[in-house]
Design an enzyme around this catalytic site. Structure first.
Site, PDB file in Angstrom:
ATOM      1  N   ASN A 108      11.895   2.707 -27.725  1.00 28.81           N
ATOM      2  CA  ASN A 108      13.268   3.073 -28.125  1.00 28.81           C
ATOM      3  C   ASN A 108      14.072   3.600 -26.943  1.00 28.81           C
ATOM      4  O   ASN A 108      14.706   4.642 -27.021  1.00 28.81           O
ATOM      5  CB  ASN A 108      13.241   4.105 -29.253  1.00 28.81           C
ATOM      6  N   ARG A 113      17.059   3.702 -18.092  1.00 29.65           N
ATOM      7  CA  ARG A 113      16.565   5.062 -18.324  1.00 29.65           C
ATOM      8  C   ARG A 113      15.058   5.162 -18.104  1.00 29.65           C
ATOM      9  O   ARG A 113      14.568   6.181 -17.617  1.00 29.65           O
ATOM     10  CB  ARG A 113      16.905   5.511 -19.758  1.00 29.65           C
ATOM     11  N   ARG A 157       8.777  11.438 -26.630  1.00 33.24           N
ATOM     12  CA  ARG A 157       7.580  10.713 -26.190  1.00 33.24           C
ATOM     13  C   ARG A 157       6.567  11.612 -25.490  1.00 33.24           C
ATOM     14  O   ARG A 157       5.480  11.146 -25.122  1.00 33.24           O
ATOM     15  CB  ARG A 157       7.983   9.564 -25.281  1.00 33.24           C
ATOM     16  N   LYS A 199       3.805  -3.174 -30.121  1.00 32.22           N
ATOM     17  CA  LYS A 199       4.606  -3.650 -29.001  1.00 32.22           C
ATOM     18  C   LYS A 199       4.144  -3.032 -27.683  1.00 32.22           C
ATOM     19  O   LYS A 199       3.984  -3.734 -26.671  1.00 32.22           O
ATOM     20  CB  LYS A 199       6.085  -3.356 -29.257  1.00 32.22           C
ATOM     21  N   PRO A 216       4.630  -9.525 -26.561  1.00 29.07           N
ATOM     22  CA  PRO A 216       5.331  -8.306 -27.000  1.00 29.07           C
ATOM     23  C   PRO A 216       6.620  -8.628 -27.757  1.00 29.07           C
ATOM     24  O   PRO A 216       7.435  -9.413 -27.284  1.00 29.07           O
ATOM     25  CB  PRO A 216       5.660  -7.589 -25.675  1.00 29.07           C
ATOM     26  N   ASP A 218       9.788  -6.994 -28.808  1.00 22.99           N
ATOM     27  CA  ASP A 218      10.781  -5.918 -28.759  1.00 22.99           C
ATOM     28  C   ASP A 218      12.030  -6.380 -29.508  1.00 22.99           C
ATOM     29  O   ASP A 218      12.030  -7.423 -30.152  1.00 22.99           O
ATOM     30  CB  ASP A 218      11.110  -5.564 -27.313  1.00 22.99           C
TER      31      ASP A 218
END
Length: 261
Positions: A108, A113, A157, A199, A216, A218
Site C-alpha cells: 500500500n 516513497r 508496516r 503479493k 505478483p 499488485d
DNA sequence: GCCCAGGGTGTTT
DNA sequence: AAACACCATGGG
C-alpha cells in the site's frame, strides 16, 4: 551471443529501490552491511557488468531473454507490445533478504516513497564497508523497536518488518530453501508471517529468489488482467510468468495505454 | 478535503 | 467467500 540489457528500463521497473540516476550514469547499491556492492555504470559502457561476476549475475546475464520473448510474442498481442515497448528489461538477482524486506515496505505504498524509506533505513541501521552503506541485516532490524522504524516513515508496516526479520533470524525463513522447494510450499512459508500476503511473497520469490514462475498481482496487474486477460490467470503465461508480469507491469504503468496521467 | 500507491489483517455480511 | 474498514504517509 550479446544479451540485451537496458539499464533504465530494468532499474525503473519497480523491482529494486537503491538505484539512482545522474545524467547518463546509474549508481546501484546492493547487498547487506559490509558486503554491500556498488556499481557506477552507463548504458554506453557496460563492460563492468560483463566482467564482474556479482553484477553479471545481478543482471541475470546468463539467461537468454530473446528466446523467452519469442515465446511471449506467440502468446498474446498485448504481451508482444509490452515486450517491444521495453525489450531490455531483465529480472534482477537481488539479495533475498533485502528484497523480502523491501517488498514488506512496499505494501500500500508507491515506488517513490518506498525508495525514500529504504534509503532512510539504510542510513539509520545499515553498516558500512567504510565507503558505502549496506542494507541492514535481519538481526539488526529484528532488534529495533516500532517507534525507531517509524522514524524512517514505515508507518503501520513497522511490526511487519520486525516479524519478518525475526523469522529470518530464527531460521523460519531459509532463503536457500526458498530457492529450491516447490513454489507453493515457499509461498506458504512466507505467508505464515503476519504482514506477508500473496503479493509480497511473490515479489520476494521472483526478485530475491529468482522463482520466475511467480506472478505478483499488485493494483496495476489487476487492471492488466481485468482489461486484457479476463478469465485467465498466471498459469496462462507459463513457467516464465514472472518475466511476462514484469514487461506488462512496466508497460501499463509507464505508457499511456490505460490513460494514466 | 479526497484518492491513490508494486497490500494485509481483521470483521462483518 | 466476498465485501469492507482500517492501517501511516506523502503526492496528485
Amino acid at each position: 551471443m550479446e544479451q540485451i540489457l537496458n539499464l533504465r528500463e530494468t532499474l525503473t521497473s519497480g523491482q529494486c529501490f537503491r538505484a539512482t540516476q545522474e545524467n547518463n550514469t546509474w549508481t546501484i547499491l546492493s547487498g547487506i552491511d559490509q558486503s554491500v556492492q556498488k556499481l557506477t555504470v552507463s548504458q554506453d559502457d557496460m563492460t563492468q557488468i560483463h566482467s564482474n561476476p556479482y553484477w553479471h549475475n545481478f543482471f541475470d546475464m546468463d539467461t537468454d531473454y530473446s528466446v523467452i520473448i519469442q515465446e511471449f510474442n506467440k502468446l498474446s498481442p498485448i504481451l508482444k507490445k509490452a515486450c517491444e515497448y521495453a525489450p531490455g528489461i531483465r529480472i534482477l538477482n537481488q539479495n533475498p533478504w533485502e528484497s523480502l524486506c523491501s517488498f514488506v515496505i512496499s505494501q500500500n505504498n508507491n515506488i517513490k516513497r518506498i525508495t525514500s524509506i529504504i534509503q532512510k533505513i539504510c542510513e539509520q541501521f545499515g553498516k558500512t564497508d567504510s565507503n558505502n552503506r549496506g542494507f541492514p541485516c535481519a538481526d539488526t532490524l529484528a532488534g529495533t523497536t516500532e517507534s525507531q522504524l517509524k522514524l524512517c516513515g514505515v508507518g503501520f508496516r513497522a511490526q511487519y518488518i520486525i516479524n519478518t526479520a525475526t523469522a529470518v533470524c530464527k531460521g523460519k525463513i531459509d532463503f536457500q530453501e526458498l530457492k529450491t522447494i516447490p513454489i507453493n510450499d515457499a509461498r506458504k512459508i512466507l505467508m505464515e508471517i503476519k504482514g506477508i500476503g500473496p503479493k509480497v511473497a511473490d515479489c520476494a520469490l521472483l526478485f530475491g529468489c529468482h522463482r520466475l514462475d511467480c506472478f505478483p498481482m499488485d493494483t496495476w496487474m489487476k487492471k492488466v488482467m481485468a482489461t486484457f486477460f479476463p478469465s485467465k490467470d498466471a498459469s496462462f503465461f507459463g513457467k516464465n510468468a514472472g518475466i511476462a508480469q514484469q514487461y506488462l507491469f512496466h508497460y501499463i504503468r509507464t505508457s499511456n495505454i490505460l490513460n494514466n496521467n
